[in-house]
Each structure stands twice: as C-alpha cells, then as structure tokens.
Write a protein that holds these residues in place. Structure first.
Motif, PDB file in Angstrom:
ATOM      1  N   UNK A  25       0.798  -1.221   0.000  1.00 44.23           N
ATOM      2  CA  UNK A  25       0.000   0.000   0.000  1.00 44.23           C
ATOM      3  C   UNK A  25       0.828   1.267   0.000  1.00 44.23           C
ATOM      4  N   UNK A  26       0.174   2.358   0.365  1.00 48.61           N
ATOM      5  CA  UNK A  26       0.806   3.680   0.309  1.00 48.61           C
ATOM      6  C   UNK A  26       1.949   3.866   1.305  1.00 48.61           C
ATOM      7  N   UNK A  47       8.645   5.082  -4.076  1.00 48.64           N
ATOM      8  CA  UNK A  47       8.052   4.780  -5.382  1.00 48.64           C
ATOM      9  C   UNK A  47       7.436   6.034  -5.986  1.00 48.64           C
ATOM     10  N   UNK A  48       6.866   6.919  -5.168  1.00 54.71           N
ATOM     11  CA  UNK A  48       6.386   8.217  -5.615  1.00 54.71           C
ATOM     12  C   UNK A  48       7.331   9.252  -5.015  1.00 54.71           C
ATOM     13  N   UNK A  49       8.246   9.717  -5.825  1.00 51.11           N
ATOM     14  CA  UNK A  49       9.328  10.556  -5.317  1.00 51.11           C
ATOM     15  C   UNK A  49       8.845  11.916  -4.812  1.00 51.11           C
ATOM     16  N   UNK A  50       7.790  12.460  -5.412  1.00 52.55           N
ATOM     17  CA  UNK A  50       7.290  13.764  -4.966  1.00 52.55           C
ATOM     18  C   UNK A  50       6.686  13.673  -3.565  1.00 52.55           C
ATOM     19  N   UNK A  51       5.893  12.653  -3.310  1.00 55.04           N
ATOM     20  CA  UNK A  51       5.269  12.498  -1.996  1.00 55.04           C
ATOM     21  C   UNK A  51       6.331  12.191  -0.939  1.00 55.04           C
ATOM     22  N   UNK A  52       7.253  11.288  -1.248  1.00 57.85           N
ATOM     23  CA  UNK A  52       8.305  10.943  -0.289  1.00 57.85           C
ATOM     24  C   UNK A  52       9.194  12.143   0.003  1.00 57.85           C
ATOM     25  N   UNK A  53       9.517  12.909  -1.013  1.00 61.04           N
ATOM     26  CA  UNK A  53      10.319  14.115  -0.816  1.00 61.04           C
ATOM     27  C   UNK A  53       9.586  15.156   0.004  1.00 61.04           C
ATOM     28  N   UNK A  54       8.277  15.293  -0.217  1.00 62.68           N
ATOM     29  CA  UNK A  54       7.469  16.227   0.575  1.00 62.68           C
ATOM     30  C   UNK A  54       7.426  15.844   2.043  1.00 62.68           C
TER      31      UNK A  54
END
Length: 185
Positions: A65-66, A74-81
C-alpha cells in the motif's frame, strides 16, 4: 514387535531432516511428475533471487500500500514532501527551539490575517466574501461545566483544609512526598 515399528518411523524422520538440510526432495515419484507438469511457472519462481534469502518482497514485508510506497520512494514527490516536512518540523522545534503553543498561535494569527485580507479583496474583484459560520456555545453546557469545575475545586480546598488542621497524618505525608517529587523536576 513395538521396536520394529519405531525404527522405520525414526529412519524416515531422519531422512526428511537430512533432505531438508541438503535441499533434496524425499517426496514420492507421483509428486515428482506433478512438479514436471506444472511447467516453467515453478521454475521461474525458484529462480527469483532475493537479498538475505527472503521469501517475500520488501514491499509486502512493509505491509504494502501507500505507506510501503512512501518508504520505498516509489512516488518521489510524496516521499520528498514528507522528508522536507519532517526536516522543517525538526528545524523548528529542535534547532530554533520553537514551541508548539507559539506555533499554533502564529498559525491562527496568520490564518485570521489571510481571511481578513481575502474578505477585503473580494469587494474589489467582485466576488462574494467567504461564508464564515457563526459559532455559539450552548448556555446549559457551559453552566454544567462550570458547576462540575466548581465542585472539584471545592473538594480540593476541603482536602487541603483537612490536611492543614492536622487530622490526617497519612494525607499530610503523601502531600509532602508528592511536593518533593514534583518540586525536583
């Protein structure tokens, strides 16, 4: 006769254990033919190499999951945020020694100023001002809270008065011990 029955069972158990260690298969010939019928699907699954001999992928070990996507980037924008937000919070509270109550107060003042400016700008750009709901606290709830708070305060004063009169040595010693414990913090 009982000894004769136990020997084959013990030998078969030892054979199974040694086959487990050596990676051999001690199943019957019918299961061997079943493995051959399954085809390359079993062969492909056996060929997957995972670090440290894991059976599941890391994504499944982390729960999938998320949250697992976040940790595995896997989602670089969300992880970076999330990393940037956590770093900003750390800088505020640890490095700059900012306090939570001060932050809440400043955020409320900023939101009030933004709402004030937006309401005034809406007149010039011919938009309707934001609809701010009216909040009312019911009187009966407020009276009940005040009465219960008054009762607790009076009970505390009564306990202090009784302790001060010297009628209850045990309470006096407990109060002294608690004041010493919390006074050292």
């Amino acid at each position: 006769m009982a000894e004769h029955k136990e020997e084959p069972v013990a030998e078969s158990m030892m054979d199974k254990i040694s086959d487990k260690f050596h990676g051999g298969d001690s199943s019957s010939s019918s299961s061997d033919s079943d493995d051959e019928k399954k085809g390359s699907a079993a062969g492909v699954k056996a060929k997957i190499y995972r670090l440290f001999g894991r059976e599941k992928p890391v994504h499944a070990v982390l729960g999938g999951g998320k949250p697992a996507d976040l940790v595995l980037w896997r989602n670089k924008k969300v992880s970076g945020g999330v990393l940037a937000g956590a770093t900003a919070i750390w800088l505020l509270f640890e490095v700059m020694e900012y306090h939570l109550l001060t932050l809440v107060g400043h955020c409320l003042i900023l939101s009030l100023a933004t709402l004030f400016l937006y309401s005034n700008v809406c007149i010039f750009i011919h938009k309707s001002p934001p609809n701010i709901p009216e909040v009312k606290i019911p009187e009966d709830m407020t009276v009940n809270i005040a009465l219960s708070l008054r009762h607790e305060i009076n009970r505390g004063f009564f306990t202090l008065r009784e302790t001060g009169h010297g009628r209850d040595l045990k309470k006096f010693l407990i109060v002294c011990w608690l004041s010493l414990q919390f006074g050292n913090d």
